[in-house]
Design a protein around this motif. Structure first.
Motif, PDB file in Angstrom:
ATOM      1  N   GLY A   1      97.287 -50.377  70.673  1.00 35.85           N
ATOM      2  CA  GLY A   1      97.117 -49.044  71.239  1.00 35.85           C
ATOM      3  C   GLY A   1      97.529 -49.001  72.696  1.00 35.85           C
ATOM      4  N   ALA A   2      98.629 -49.713  73.011  1.00 33.46           N
ATOM      5  CA  ALA A   2      98.999 -49.950  74.411  1.00 33.46           C
ATOM      6  C   ALA A   2      99.747 -48.795  75.060  1.00 33.46           C
ATOM      7  CB  ALA A   2      99.860 -51.215  74.502  1.00 33.46           C
ATOM      8  N   SER A   3     100.170 -47.820  74.297  1.00 33.06           N
ATOM      9  CA  SER A   3     101.089 -46.827  74.846  1.00 33.06           C
ATOM     10  C   SER A   3     100.401 -45.715  75.624  1.00 33.06           C
ATOM     11  CB  SER A   3     101.942 -46.218  73.726  1.00 33.06           C
ATOM     12  OG  SER A   3     101.138 -45.573  72.768  1.00 33.06           O
TER      13      SER A   3
ATOM     14  N   GLU B   1      99.232 -51.778  82.308  1.00 32.77           N
ATOM     15  CA  GLU B   1      99.686 -51.663  83.688  1.00 32.77           C
ATOM     16  C   GLU B   1      98.957 -52.650  84.599  1.00 32.77           C
ATOM     17  OE1 GLU B   1      98.983 -47.553  84.483  1.00 32.77           O
ATOM     18  OE2 GLU B   1     100.935 -46.904  83.716  1.00 32.77           O
ATOM     19  N   ALA B   2      97.639 -52.793  84.387  1.00 36.47           N
ATOM     20  CA  ALA B   2      96.856 -53.699  85.232  1.00 36.47           C
ATOM     21  C   ALA B   2      97.267 -55.150  85.014  1.00 36.47           C
ATOM     22  CB  ALA B   2      95.371 -53.521  84.942  1.00 36.47           C
ATOM     23  N   ALA B   3      97.508 -55.531  83.778  1.00 37.70           N
ATOM     24  CA  ALA B   3      97.925 -56.907  83.488  1.00 37.70           C
ATOM     25  C   ALA B   3      99.282 -57.199  84.110  1.00 37.70           C
ATOM     26  CB  ALA B   3      97.961 -57.131  81.981  1.00 37.70           C
ATOM     27  N   LEU B   4     100.201 -56.255  84.015  1.00 41.99           N
ATOM     28  CA  LEU B   4     101.524 -56.451  84.620  1.00 41.99           C
ATOM     29  C   LEU B   4     101.415 -56.536  86.140  1.00 41.99           C
ATOM     30  CD1 LEU B   4     103.649 -53.962  82.478  1.00 41.99           C
ATOM     31  CD2 LEU B   4     103.706 -56.465  82.374  1.00 41.99           C
TER      32      LEU B   4
ATOM     33  N   ASP C   1     103.407 -45.519  68.107  1.00 40.38           N
ATOM     34  CA  ASP C   1     104.524 -44.922  68.828  1.00 40.38           C
ATOM     35  C   ASP C   1     104.616 -45.601  70.196  1.00 40.38           C
ATOM     36  OD1 ASP C   1     106.481 -43.372  70.002  1.00 40.38           O
ATOM     37  OD2 ASP C   1     105.194 -41.609  70.276  1.00 40.38           O
ATOM     38  N   ILE C   2     105.668 -46.366  70.418  1.00 40.86           N
ATOM     39  CA  ILE C   2     105.797 -47.087  71.688  1.00 40.86           C
ATOM     40  C   ILE C   2     106.725 -46.377  72.672  1.00 40.86           C
ATOM     41  CG2 ILE C   2     105.295 -49.338  70.667  1.00 40.86           C
ATOM     42  CD1 ILE C   2     108.375 -49.861  70.789  1.00 40.86           C
ATOM     43  N   THR C   3     107.163 -45.169  72.324  1.00 39.65           N
ATOM     44  CA  THR C   3     108.061 -44.424  73.214  1.00 39.65           C
ATOM     45  C   THR C   3     107.512 -44.303  74.636  1.00 39.65           C
ATOM     46  OG1 THR C   3     108.857 -43.159  71.305  1.00 39.65           O
ATOM     47  CG2 THR C   3     109.357 -42.273  73.485  1.00 39.65           C
ATOM     48  N   PRO C   4     106.203 -44.003  74.822  1.00 43.68           N
ATOM     49  CA  PRO C   4     105.685 -43.860  76.184  1.00 43.68           C
ATOM     50  C   PRO C   4     105.741 -45.140  77.017  1.00 43.68           C
ATOM     51  CG  PRO C   4     104.218 -42.803  74.610  1.00 43.68           C
ATOM     52  CD  PRO C   4     105.184 -43.625  73.821  1.00 43.68           C
ATOM     53  N   LEU C   5     105.991 -46.287  76.379  1.00 43.59           N
ATOM     54  CA  LEU C   5     106.049 -47.549  77.113  1.00 43.59           C
ATOM     55  C   LEU C   5     107.444 -47.873  77.641  1.00 43.59           C
ATOM     56  CD1 LEU C   5     103.806 -49.875  74.902  1.00 43.59           C
ATOM     57  CD2 LEU C   5     103.276 -49.005  77.185  1.00 43.59           C
ATOM     58  N   ALA C   6     108.420 -47.024  77.337  1.00 37.60           N
ATOM     59  CA  ALA C   6     109.801 -47.334  77.695  1.00 37.60           C
ATOM     60  C   ALA C   6     109.975 -47.566  79.187  1.00 37.60           C
ATOM     61  CB  ALA C   6     110.722 -46.207  77.222  1.00 37.60           C
ATOM     62  N   ASP C   7     109.306 -46.761  80.020  1.00 38.73           N
ATOM     63  CA  ASP C   7     109.456 -46.921  81.473  1.00 38.73           C
ATOM     64  C   ASP C   7     108.865 -48.230  81.964  1.00 38.73           C
ATOM     65  OD1 ASP C   7     106.900 -45.899  80.799  1.00 38.73           O
ATOM     66  OD2 ASP C   7     106.580 -45.237  82.862  1.00 38.73           O
ATOM     67  N   LEU C   8     107.727 -48.616  81.380  1.00 35.77           N
ATOM     68  CA  LEU C   8     107.108 -49.878  81.778  1.00 35.77           C
ATOM     69  C   LEU C   8     107.949 -51.073  81.343  1.00 35.77           C
ATOM     70  CD1 LEU C   8     103.270 -49.447  81.127  1.00 35.77           C
ATOM     71  CD2 LEU C   8     104.482 -49.418  83.306  1.00 35.77           C
TER      72      LEU C   8
ATOM     73  N   ALA D   1     111.171 -51.117  80.935  1.00 38.42           N
ATOM     74  CA  ALA D   1     112.373 -51.161  81.764  1.00 38.42           C
ATOM     75  C   ALA D   1     112.118 -51.772  83.137  1.00 38.42           C
ATOM     76  CB  ALA D   1     112.943 -49.754  81.922  1.00 38.42           C
ATOM     77  N   GLY D   2     110.919 -51.558  83.662  1.00 41.29           N
ATOM     78  CA  GLY D   2     110.616 -52.061  85.000  1.00 41.29           C
ATOM     79  C   GLY D   2     109.842 -53.361  85.031  1.00 41.29           C
ATOM     80  N   SER D   3     109.674 -53.994  83.883  1.00 41.13           N
ATOM     81  CA  SER D   3     108.804 -55.173  83.803  1.00 41.13           C
ATOM     82  C   SER D   3     109.519 -56.490  84.030  1.00 41.13           C
ATOM     83  CB  SER D   3     108.112 -55.209  82.443  1.00 41.13           C
ATOM     84  OG  SER D   3     109.049 -55.523  81.418  1.00 41.13           O
ATOM     85  N   GLU D   4     110.838 -56.468  84.147  1.00 42.95           N
ATOM     86  CA  GLU D   4     111.622 -57.700  84.315  1.00 42.95           C
ATOM     87  C   GLU D   4     111.354 -58.698  83.190  1.00 42.95           C
ATOM     88  OE1 GLU D   4     110.552 -58.983  88.242  1.00 42.95           O
ATOM     89  OE2 GLU D   4     112.070 -57.704  89.183  1.00 42.95           O
ATOM     90  N   GLY D   5     111.205 -58.138  81.991  1.00 48.00           N
ATOM     91  CA  GLY D   5     111.024 -58.986  80.815  1.00 48.00           C
ATOM     92  C   GLY D   5     109.596 -59.414  80.553  1.00 48.00           C
ATOM     93  N   ARG D   6     108.651 -58.961  81.375  1.00 47.15           N
ATOM     94  CA  ARG D   6     107.267 -59.389  81.192  1.00 47.15           C
ATOM     95  C   ARG D   6     106.489 -58.494  80.234  1.00 47.15           C
ATOM     96  NH1 ARG D   6     104.059 -59.000  85.231  1.00 47.15           N
ATOM     97  NH2 ARG D   6     105.367 -57.765  86.626  1.00 47.15           N
ATOM     98  N   LEU D   7     107.090 -57.382  79.784  1.00 44.83           N
ATOM     99  CA  LEU D   7     106.460 -56.519  78.783  1.00 44.83           C
ATOM    100  C   LEU D   7     107.386 -56.387  77.590  1.00 44.83           C
ATOM    101  CD1 LEU D   7     104.394 -54.520  77.646  1.00 44.83           C
ATOM    102  CD2 LEU D   7     105.480 -52.723  79.042  1.00 44.83           C
ATOM    103  N   VAL D   8     106.871 -56.780  76.433  1.00 44.19           N
ATOM    104  CA  VAL D   8     107.571 -56.594  75.167  1.00 44.19           C
ATOM    105  C   VAL D   8     106.751 -55.614  74.344  1.00 44.19           C
ATOM    106  CG1 VAL D   8     108.293 -57.695  73.025  1.00 44.19           C
ATOM    107  CG2 VAL D   8     108.595 -58.892  75.205  1.00 44.19           C
ATOM    108  N   ALA D   9     107.400 -54.598  73.802  1.00 46.79           N
ATOM    109  CA  ALA D   9     106.688 -53.593  73.018  1.00 46.79           C
ATOM    110  C   ALA D   9     107.372 -53.402  71.673  1.00 46.79           C
ATOM    111  CB  ALA D   9     106.632 -52.270  73.778  1.00 46.79           C
TER     112      ALA D   9
END
Length: 270
Positions: free
Chosen positions: A9-11, A20-23, A35-42, A44-52
């Motif tokens: 339920g991460a989105s 966001e806090a973990a990143l 639906d992981i669409t809302p995570l697209a911005d995170l 993109a800006g995570s430098e590979g540290r967020l996989v969704a």
């Protein structure tokens, strides 16, 4: 040390705030949701540290495959957050079988499937922290939220058992009981029963009662969760929110008083 999180339920809502806090803490996250669409911005800006990737926790086979994929992404899991869930609002009499089963499939069985999938992996590495996102509502049933509270109470009981079962493997379990936060839980995450007119006066009273409640920034809950997972001996249960703490404490006192009131009858039974 950089940790790897698995958050369901991460989105949106608390799940997004936890992500966001973990990143922000420098950790890595595998975030899943229907639906992981809302995570697209995170992402993109995570430098590979967020996989969704998409995952419906009500599907046990999909959960097993999803947990294995999450484990493989960064070579392990350190913190698992069972956050996916929704609200079913309505009187017990009004709830249909389809609504009850769909609600519990996500709010209770979803967490059960994740737990069953992650425990062997955490046991093999000899460490890990499972966070079960329950609710202040699990402390007792309340009109119109009976099925929601029932699912969360079941989650609490299962989590307490799990904590006893896995502590010898180095795995920690924490139940978190959030109060009201500014999320989409009562909009996108809401299902409602067909209203029975017999309950109209009670609904009017509940609407007045709930209109006085205050919701808080999910980032506040996320900051406390970060502190919880940093502790070498984390709590087995923690309420998130001062107002929520007061209500949970009040419900516990009321239940203790009711228990004591009828002690004489209890002791006559054996």
């Amino acid at each position: 040390m950089t940790r790897t999180w698995f958050i369901t339920g991460a989105s949106r809502g608390l799940g997004r705030a936890f992500t966001e806090a973990a990143l922000a803490a420098g950790d890595r996250v595998v975030g899943v949701a229907r639906d992981i669409t809302p995570l697209a911005d995170l992402v993109a800006g995570s430098e590979g540290r967020l996989v969704a990737f998409p995952l419906d926790v009500a599907d046990r086979q999909a959960v097993v495959a999803g947990v294995e994929r999450a484990h493989a992404e960064f070579g392990g899991l350190d913190v698992v957050v069972n956050n996916a869930g929704g609200v079913l609002l309505g009187m017990v009499e009004e709830v249909t079988e389809e609504q009850a089963r769909a609600h519990l499939d996500t709010n209770f069985f979803g967490a059960l499937w994740v737990n069953q999938a992650v425990v062997p992996l955490l046991r093999a590495q000899g460490s890990g922290h499972v966070v079960q996102v329950s609710s202040m509502g699990s402390a007792g049933g309340f009109a119109a939220t009976g099925l929601y509270s029932a699912g969360k109470a079941a989650l609490d009981a299962m989590s307490e058992a799990l904590a006893m079962e896995v502590e010898r493997f180095g795995i920690k379990v924490t139940i978190v009981q959030p109060g009201g936060y500014r999320t989409e839980l009562f909009t996108r995450g809401l299902a409602m029963t067909e209203e029975n007119a017999a309950y109209a006066p009670l609904r009017a009273w509940l609407n007045d009662l709930w209109s006085e409640s205050e919701d808080f920034d999910p980032a506040l809950a996320a900051s406390v969760l970060l502190r919880v997972v940093d502790l070498p001996e984390p709590p087995k249960r923690v309420v998130l929110g001062g107002a929520a703490y007061g209500m949970v404490e009040e419900m516990a006192r009321a239940r203790a008083a009711e228990l004591a009131k009828w002690e004489h009858l209890s002791r006559q039974a054996g």
